[in-house]
Design a protein around this motif. Structure first.
Motif, short mmCIF file in Angstrom:
data_model
loop_
_atom_site.label_atom_id
_atom_site.label_comp_id
_atom_site.label_asym_id
_atom_site.label_seq_id
_atom_site.Cartn_x
_atom_site.Cartn_y
_atom_site.Cartn_z
N UNK A 96 -24.76 0.08 3.37
CA UNK A 96 -25.57 -0.58 3.18
C UNK A 96 -27.04 0.71 2.67
N UNK A 97 -27.30 0.41 1.31
CA UNK A 97 -28.37 1.45 0.40
C UNK A 97 -29.57 1.41 1.59
N UNK A 140 -29.36 1.09 -6.71
CA UNK A 140 -28.28 0.18 -5.81
C UNK A 140 -27.71 -1.25 -7.34
N UNK A 141 -27.22 -1.72 -6.49
CA UNK A 141 -26.31 -2.92 -7.85
C UNK A 141 -27.94 -4.11 -7.67
N UNK A 154 -25.25 -4.11 -1.66
CA UNK A 154 -25.80 -3.05 -1.05
C UNK A 154 -26.96 -2.73 -0.09
N UNK A 155 -27.68 -4.24 -0.15
CA UNK A 155 -28.21 -4.41 1.37
C UNK A 155 -27.33 -5.22 2.21
N UNK A 209 -32.58 -14.47 5.77
CA UNK A 209 -32.20 -13.37 5.07
C UNK A 209 -32.72 -11.99 5.80
N UNK A 210 -31.70 -11.86 7.26
CA UNK A 210 -32.56 -10.28 7.82
C UNK A 210 -32.47 -8.90 8.09
N UNK A 211 -32.37 -9.15 6.19
CA UNK A 211 -32.22 -7.49 5.29
C UNK A 211 -32.67 -7.88 4.30
N UNK A 212 -33.47 -9.26 3.30
CA UNK A 212 -34.54 -9.14 2.00
C UNK A 212 -32.72 -8.86 1.48
#
Lengths: 220, 176
Positions: A96-97, A140-141, A154-155, A209-212
């Motif tokens: 995770x970035x 990040x990509x 990467x998130x 999505x829990x992490x955007x």
């Protein structure tokens, strides 16, 4: 029929057929989880965070894959449960970035919430498994192939909720897991044609999505 | 070959693929056999073929893509005329095969699994090619190049390009 179960010495009532994780959450007992949503027919049990110990069972089990039974005695905060949860959480973080300050999920991110709950930092204990280019450039990509959404691999924690919600909303899933192993990503392949998309009308995958990791292009 | 000829040949292949796909029963279980058939005929899975399969089996295009990308046997870029295979077996790995791979990637300006725009070269990573004593090993076409070094990469590629130019020049001379 309502069943009586005992969780951390607290008596709760749960409807027959419900899974244990849902029963706990409904009664205000939080168990960390990422890949579960209410009324999911077949929980994926893929995030490995919702472990609990059940009296009579040798090892901790993921609570989303257990159906409640009458007289069940459950512990949600034993040392072995916490160890498993922290390991699973750090493994998730290893790909995770982290750039919370500029991340749209900041303050409403499930990972931040779980880190706080488990009393751990957001820096993984394991070696980072991000792609070489990401580690070298510190950037990040971004997958910009979709006309409306951007995807940030990467998130992404690969919980699969976007696929689940898309399938339940539209009957078919317009996104999918692609590749495998450490390279696994979510892909919108084949949906570049705007005319075939629900478009701005359906933001189910963005909202769940829990992490955007999926965001609206217009907002990023 | 003239441009139109290539196009008409491509069209013929696509038509052939479509008729072969249509011959399969519409069952989800046929997805992988169909993909294998296409890969056998065309050496890769072009986007049009993926759409054809999805339409025939009545499943989302992205689902076909998801399944296909899961398996290493499927490729999404046409192989080059000179496929470069860099060995990543244990011995080559220990002898820094990844550095060789990176050098090919940099010199050809493509990533592993891709093909140069002129379709001359493609890069693949392979597991052991069976001559570990020569590690690190790379194959260009069917030719084995043992004891590879980053400094050898450019020379090998240049030689193939020069040979190609030479062949073309001779062809032109022969036509005169």
């Amino acid at each position: 029929m309502m069943l009586n179960i005992l969780i951390d010495d607290k008596k709760i009532e749960a409807e027959e057929g419900k899974n244990l994780l849902q029963a706990c959450l409904d009664n205000g007992i939080y168990i960390p989880n990422l890949c579960h949503v209410k009324d999911m027919a077949h929980p994926q049990a893929s995030c490995r965070l919702c472990f609990v110990e059940i009296e009579g069972e040798k090892k901790p089990v993921p609570s989303c894959s257990v159906t409640v039974r009458e007289g069940m005695r459950v512990k949600t905060d034993t040392p072995s449960v916490r160890r498993l949860q922290r390991s699973a959480f750090h493994l998730l973080l290893s790909r995770h970035f982290i750039e919370c300050k500029v991340c749209p999920a900041n303050r409403k991110c499930e990972l931040q919430k779980i880190a706080k709950f488990l009393k751990v930092g957001l820096k993984s204990n394991y070696p980072l498994l991000l792609p070489k280019a990401v580690l070298e450039t510190g950037k990040q990509e971004t997958d910009e192939s979709h006309p409306i959404f951007n995807y940030y691999p990467n998130r992404c924690v690969l919980c699969g909720l976007c696929i689940h919600v898309c399938r339940t909303t539209h009957g078919i899933a317009l996104l999918t897991f692609a590749k495998r192993g450490i390279d696994t990503v979510i892909s919108f392949y084949g949906e570049e044609d705007v005319s075939r998309l629900p478009g701005d009308k359906c933001l189910a995958c963005v909202n769940i999505c829990p992490v955007s990791a999926i965001t609206l292009k217009s907002l990023s | 070959m003239a441009h139109e000829e290539i196009l008409s040949e491509q069209e013929a292949i696509e038509k052939d693929i479509r008729s072969r796909v249509a011959a399969f029963e519409k069952a989800r279980g046929n997805l992988i056999p169909i993909l294998q058939m296409i890969q056998e005929k065309q050496a890769y899975l072009p986007p049009e073929a993926i759409n054809t399969v999805a339409a025939h089996l009545e499943i989302p295009v992205c689902e076909v893509y998801g399944v296909a990308t899961f398996y290493n046997q499927f490729r999404f870029h046409p192989p080059g005329r000179h496929p470069v295979k860099v060995c990543m077996g244990t011995a080559c790995h220990v002898k820094a095969g990844d550095v060789i791979l990176e050098n090919f990637e940099r010199k050809l300006e493509i990533r592993e699994g891709q093909t140069t725009p002129d379709r001359e070269f493609s890069i693949e990573r392979v597991a052991c090619v069976g001559c570990c004593a020569l590690a690190p090993v790379a194959l260009i076409g069917d030719t084995v190049h043992g004891h590879m070094a980053p400094s050898k990469v450019e020379g090998l590629l240049l030689r193939i390009r020069i040979e190609k130019e030479k062949a073309e020049r001779e062809k032109v001379r022969g036509e005169r």
